[in-house]
Design an enzyme around this catalytic site. Structure first.
Site, mmCIF file in Angstrom:
data_model
loop_
_atom_site.group_PDB
_atom_site.id
_atom_site.type_symbol
_atom_site.label_atom_id
_atom_site.label_comp_id
_atom_site.label_asym_id
_atom_site.label_seq_id
_atom_site.Cartn_x
_atom_site.Cartn_y
_atom_site.Cartn_z
ATOM 1 N N ASP A 86 46.464 72.657 46.886
ATOM 2 C CA ASP A 86 45.760 71.455 47.302
ATOM 3 C C ASP A 86 44.736 71.780 48.390
ATOM 4 O O ASP A 86 44.952 72.669 49.227
ATOM 5 C CB ASP A 86 46.778 70.437 47.824
ATOM 6 C CG ASP A 86 46.270 69.016 47.802
ATOM 7 O OD1 ASP A 86 45.440 68.706 46.927
ATOM 8 O OD2 ASP A 86 46.720 68.201 48.630
ATOM 9 N N GLY A 187 46.770 61.126 56.053
ATOM 10 C CA GLY A 187 47.423 60.922 57.344
ATOM 11 C C GLY A 187 47.666 59.447 57.633
ATOM 12 O O GLY A 187 47.995 58.663 56.737
ATOM 13 N N GLY A 218 46.570 60.499 49.941
ATOM 14 C CA GLY A 218 46.799 59.542 51.021
ATOM 15 C C GLY A 218 47.799 58.459 50.680
ATOM 16 O O GLY A 218 47.664 57.315 51.103
#
Length: 288
Positions: A86, A187, A218
């Site tokens: 990733d 995050g 996300g």
């Protein structure tokens, strides 16, 4: 284990089956052997396909060692499990990773920290490099806001939402997976909370959804209802980080001072349970 040719690529076989079956696949962001083992065990227990995700940090930290161990664990599973890299954010690291024999089935060639034209040029070049080695490629049109542990290059850059036209430009580079920016954040989501533009995601799916598989980044704070909305708009690969790894951190805190082997085993079990829950939410349980 030898890497199959691109036409038989493990990651794409998993995601194409998900698209055909109307479910999504959990792609678990792993930093250590415990999380890798937890992902494989969860996949086998739930009879679900899965993807083990590593960041380039794994190579910078341990050379080929952790990568090869992850490949062995994933590729020897009794259900389909692939190994994905990733957010590989430099051309040199993409090539370095692609050259590890029998390891990565797919690589995210993340050049989103470059301006659009350079992003497109580098992506096309790196997709070709990966495809020559039987490796599927993912890219990020626009720029997903924020950062996460193991991803450095985009953390201080402003997010740029993806348009359907931009998505097509990236598809034209030859990518196999596309990670759109539609309000999702790496995050923490912060005070504004989760504000996803589902209509934007649907328009991207309408434009390119038959050409590539769509990826959700996300997703850590999302619940089943949000996952289902994203899946309805074409998403088949869903990246999970803290949703798994926080359970290991909790076990470490609770078992401080206990024998290390018991901490490792309990942490692995806690992560496995969390992953199995995602497999139920995403509809992949029982599909392998």
């Amino acid at each position: 284990m030898t890497r199959p040719p691109l036409a038989q690529n493990r990651s794409m076989a998993i995601l194409n089956a998900a698209k055909a079956g109307g479910y999504a696949v959990p792609a678990m962001c792993c930093y250590n052997m415990e999380s890798i083992i937890a992902t494989v065990r969860a996949a086998e227990a739930a009879r679900s396909p899965a993807m083990v995700l590593l960041f380039p940090w794994a190579i910078q930290y341990a050379g080929d060692a952790l990568v090869k161990a992850a490949a062995e664990a994933a590729h020897s599973a009794s259900v389909p499990v692939s190994l994905h890299l990733d957010h590989c954010q430099t051309p040199e690291l993409v090539r370095r990773a692609a050259d590890i024999e029998g390891a990565f089935d797919s690589i995210m060639c993340d050049m989103s920290h470059y301006e659009k034209e350079e992003n497109l040029r580098l992506t096309a070049e790196l997709v070709g490099y990966c495809h020559e080695r039987g490796i599927a490629a993912e890219a990020e049109p626009g720029r997903i806001e924020g950062g996460e542990d193991g991803v450095a290059e985009t953390v201080d850059l402003e997010g740029v939402l993806t348009t359907p036209e931009q998505a097509q430009e990236f598809v034209d580079t030859g990518i196999d997976m596309l990670a759109p920016a539609f309000g999702n954040v790496h995050g923490e989501y912060g005070p504004r909370g989760i504000q996803l533009e589902y209509e934007r995601l649907q328009s991207i799916n309408d434009k390119v959804g038959e050409q590539v598989r769509l990826v959700l980044h996300g997703a850590d704070p999302f619940d089943e209802a949000i996952f289902r909305k994203c899946m309805a708009a074409g998403v088949t690969k869903i990246n999970i980080n803290k949703g798994m790894n926080k359970h290991y951190a909790t076990v470490q805190d609770e078992m401080k001072g206990k024998p290390l082997t018991s901490v490792i085993e309990a942490g692995t079990d806690a992560m496995q349970k969390a992953i199995e829950q995602y497999m139920v939410w995403l509809g992949s349980a029982g599909k392998a």
